[in-house]
Scaffold this motif. Sequence first.
Motif, PDB file in Angstrom:
ATOM      1  N   LYS A 128       0.100   0.685  -4.628  1.00  0.00           N
ATOM      2  CA  LYS A 128       0.682  -0.617  -4.473  1.00  0.00           C
ATOM      3  C   LYS A 128       2.130  -0.533  -4.725  1.00  0.00           C
ATOM      4  O   LYS A 128       3.082  -1.350  -4.003  1.00  0.00           O
ATOM      5  CB  LYS A 128       0.231  -1.767  -5.595  1.00  0.00           C
ATOM      6  CG  LYS A 128       0.687  -3.020  -5.317  1.00  0.00           C
ATOM      7  CD  LYS A 128       0.160  -4.306  -5.925  1.00  0.00           C
ATOM      8  CE  LYS A 128       0.785  -5.499  -5.823  1.00  0.00           C
ATOM      9  NZ  LYS A 128       2.048  -5.674  -5.180  1.00  0.00           N
ATOM     10  N   GLN A 129       2.721   0.146  -5.774  1.00  0.00           N
ATOM     11  CA  GLN A 129       3.945   0.187  -6.055  1.00  0.00           C
ATOM     12  C   GLN A 129       4.547   0.740  -4.930  1.00  0.00           C
ATOM     13  O   GLN A 129       5.974   0.647  -4.358  1.00  0.00           O
ATOM     14  CB  GLN A 129       4.235   1.120  -6.992  1.00  0.00           C
ATOM     15  CG  GLN A 129       3.836   0.389  -8.468  1.00  0.00           C
ATOM     16  CD  GLN A 129       3.823   1.166  -9.561  1.00  0.00           C
ATOM     17  OE1 GLN A 129       3.500   2.213  -9.578  1.00  0.00           O
ATOM     18  NE2 GLN A 129       4.243   0.617 -10.783  1.00  0.00           N
ATOM     19  N   LEU A 130       4.083   1.968  -4.075  1.00  0.00           N
ATOM     20  CA  LEU A 130       4.708   2.780  -3.171  1.00  0.00           C
ATOM     21  C   LEU A 130       4.756   1.836  -1.848  1.00  0.00           C
ATOM     22  O   LEU A 130       5.412   1.743  -1.059  1.00  0.00           O
ATOM     23  CB  LEU A 130       3.807   3.965  -2.664  1.00  0.00           C
ATOM     24  CG  LEU A 130       4.101   5.126  -3.741  1.00  0.00           C
ATOM     25  CD1 LEU A 130       2.797   6.183  -3.535  1.00  0.00           C
ATOM     26  CD2 LEU A 130       5.345   5.552  -3.802  1.00  0.00           C
ATOM     27  N   ALA A 131       3.556   0.858  -1.698  1.00  0.00           N
ATOM     28  CA  ALA A 131       3.684   0.063  -0.540  1.00  0.00           C
ATOM     29  C   ALA A 131       4.611  -1.074  -0.613  1.00  0.00           C
ATOM     30  O   ALA A 131       5.197  -1.346   0.287  1.00  0.00           O
ATOM     31  CB  ALA A 131       2.047  -0.517  -0.364  1.00  0.00           C
ATOM     32  N   ASP A 132       4.737  -1.595  -1.818  1.00  0.00           N
ATOM     33  CA  ASP A 132       5.780  -2.466  -2.058  1.00  0.00           C
ATOM     34  C   ASP A 132       7.097  -2.184  -1.880  1.00  0.00           C
ATOM     35  O   ASP A 132       7.938  -2.767  -1.185  1.00  0.00           O
ATOM     36  CB  ASP A 132       5.936  -2.949  -3.543  1.00  0.00           C
ATOM     37  CG  ASP A 132       4.706  -4.113  -3.894  1.00  0.00           C
ATOM     38  OD1 ASP A 132       3.981  -4.447  -2.826  1.00  0.00           O
ATOM     39  OD2 ASP A 132       4.404  -4.265  -5.055  1.00  0.00           O
ATOM     40  N   ALA A 133       7.378  -0.830  -1.903  1.00  0.00           N
ATOM     41  CA  ALA A 133       8.651  -0.252  -1.564  1.00  0.00           C
ATOM     42  C   ALA A 133       8.705   0.281  -0.004  1.00  0.00           C
ATOM     43  O   ALA A 133       9.526   0.754   0.472  1.00  0.00           O
ATOM     44  CB  ALA A 133       8.952   1.003  -2.521  1.00  0.00           C
ATOM     45  N   GLU A 134       7.573   0.096   0.568  1.00  0.00           N
ATOM     46  CA  GLU A 134       7.252   0.181   2.154  1.00  0.00           C
ATOM     47  C   GLU A 134       7.476   1.641   2.277  1.00  0.00           C
ATOM     48  O   GLU A 134       7.851   2.327   3.197  1.00  0.00           O
ATOM     49  CB  GLU A 134       8.251  -0.328   2.894  1.00  0.00           C
ATOM     50  CG  GLU A 134       8.285  -1.878   2.949  1.00  0.00           C
ATOM     51  CD  GLU A 134       9.070  -2.631   3.873  1.00  0.00           C
ATOM     52  OE1 GLU A 134      10.259  -2.227   4.504  1.00  0.00           O
ATOM     53  OE2 GLU A 134       9.014  -3.860   3.707  1.00  0.00           O
ATOM     54  N   TYR A 135       6.911   2.388   0.986  1.00  0.00           N
ATOM     55  CA  TYR A 135       6.842   3.770   1.272  1.00  0.00           C
ATOM     56  C   TYR A 135       5.507   4.337   2.024  1.00  0.00           C
ATOM     57  O   TYR A 135       5.488   5.547   2.344  1.00  0.00           O
ATOM     58  CB  TYR A 135       7.205   4.690  -0.062  1.00  0.00           C
ATOM     59  CG  TYR A 135       8.421   4.623  -0.353  1.00  0.00           C
ATOM     60  CD1 TYR A 135       9.645   4.162   0.211  1.00  0.00           C
ATOM     61  CD2 TYR A 135       8.720   5.316  -1.682  1.00  0.00           C
ATOM     62  CE1 TYR A 135      10.925   4.249  -0.167  1.00  0.00           C
ATOM     63  CE2 TYR A 135      10.186   5.518  -2.172  1.00  0.00           C
ATOM     64  CZ  TYR A 135      11.012   4.841  -1.276  1.00  0.00           C
ATOM     65  OH  TYR A 135      12.386   5.157  -1.595  1.00  0.00           O
ATOM     66  N   VAL A 136       4.568   3.825   1.882  1.00  0.00           N
ATOM     67  CA  VAL A 136       3.274   3.934   2.402  1.00  0.00           C
ATOM     68  C   VAL A 136       2.747   2.500   3.162  1.00  0.00           C
ATOM     69  O   VAL A 136       2.945   1.470   2.776  1.00  0.00           O
ATOM     70  CB  VAL A 136       2.297   4.422   1.408  1.00  0.00           C
ATOM     71  CG1 VAL A 136       2.651   5.583   0.642  1.00  0.00           C
ATOM     72  CG2 VAL A 136       1.968   3.230   0.180  1.00  0.00           C
ATOM     73  N   ARG A 137       1.736   3.014   3.903  1.00  0.00           N
ATOM     74  CA  ARG A 137       1.082   1.983   4.719  1.00  0.00           C
ATOM     75  C   ARG A 137      -0.255   2.014   4.341  1.00  0.00           C
ATOM     76  O   ARG A 137      -0.855   3.177   4.339  1.00  0.00           O
ATOM     77  CB  ARG A 137       1.446   2.229   6.331  1.00  0.00           C
ATOM     78  CG  ARG A 137       0.662   1.400   7.126  1.00  0.00           C
ATOM     79  CD  ARG A 137       0.910   1.575   8.588  1.00  0.00           C
ATOM     80  NE  ARG A 137       2.226   1.941   8.948  1.00  0.00           N
ATOM     81  CZ  ARG A 137       2.746   3.178   9.331  1.00  0.00           C
ATOM     82  NH1 ARG A 137       1.879   4.223   9.379  1.00  0.00           N
ATOM     83  NH2 ARG A 137       4.200   3.211   9.567  1.00  0.00           N
TER      84      ARG A 137
END
Length: 101
Positions: free
Chosen positions: A53-62
Amino acid sequence: MDNPSDQARFDELIHAPLRLRICASLAPVQWADFSLLKQNLGVADSVLSKHIKQLADAEYVRVERFAKRGHSHLRVSLTEAGRTAYVGHVAALREITAGEG
């Protein structure tokens, strides 16, 4: 950008050990199944979910949810921004460990 130091950028978000391992696991593949990531990283669902979720919030993962044989599945991939950040972070770590940073 031929010089590796042009790409080198330490990233606080990726630097956390589990998030770094998530990015490293995703870098060589197009998508990774959540359950496979969980197994390979040896963490609980909740721990992996929090970091994704932290990576997704930063748009680093989908993150993509889909159904297969009547079961819900989740798969994860690095975005272009995530891949750039990961490559830059690894380059920064290499510079630091080589004594150049």
